[in-house]
Write an enzyme that holds these catalytic residues in place. Sequence first.
Site, mmCIF file in Angstrom:
data_model
loop_
_atom_site.group_PDB
_atom_site.id
_atom_site.type_symbol
_atom_site.label_atom_id
_atom_site.label_comp_id
_atom_site.label_asym_id
_atom_site.label_seq_id
_atom_site.Cartn_x
_atom_site.Cartn_y
_atom_site.Cartn_z
ATOM 1 C CB SER A 59 -0.899 0.011 1.231
ATOM 2 O OG SER A 59 -0.115 0.182 2.401
ATOM 3 C CG ASP A 108 -4.055 -1.506 -0.539
ATOM 4 O OD1 ASP A 108 -5.046 -2.144 -0.914
ATOM 5 O OD2 ASP A 108 -3.994 -0.960 0.578
ATOM 6 C CG HIS A 109 -7.391 0.400 -1.825
ATOM 7 N ND1 HIS A 109 -7.147 -0.567 -0.872
ATOM 8 C CD2 HIS A 109 -7.414 1.575 -1.167
ATOM 9 C CE1 HIS A 109 -7.054 0.016 0.312
ATOM 10 N NE2 HIS A 109 -7.212 1.305 0.165
#
Length: 122
Positions: A59, A108-109
């Site tokens: 992330s 990650d998003h």
Amino acid sequence: DVPGVKAGVLTGDAAWNMYKFAREKGFAIPAFNCTSTSSVNAVLEAGKKLNRPVTIQFSEGGAAFFAGKGLPNEKGKLQASILGAVCGAHYVRQVAPAYGIPVFVHSDHCAKKLLPWFDGML
């Protein structure tokens, strides 16, 4: 056996074949957000112990820890986050084959405000 799949980081057709195989057999490939070599190694060790594929995920925030929180990480530039994600991916690519399992690397998003991070990784 899954066509084209071998130990280490999967890409392209081999990655797609692994996802299709998992769907056909009814199992998930878990993703673990990693912040250090220790967390990457723990995920790889667990995958090896269970003889299962895993996903190592970085992330924006976690990647900054991978590089070191003492590095600059200015809003809009995200230097430490970019460096950490890129170094983390390189680390995984080097050590994953030694664990004998298929591995995915994933970001990650990414919310719109984090696009500089994503662009920097590319």
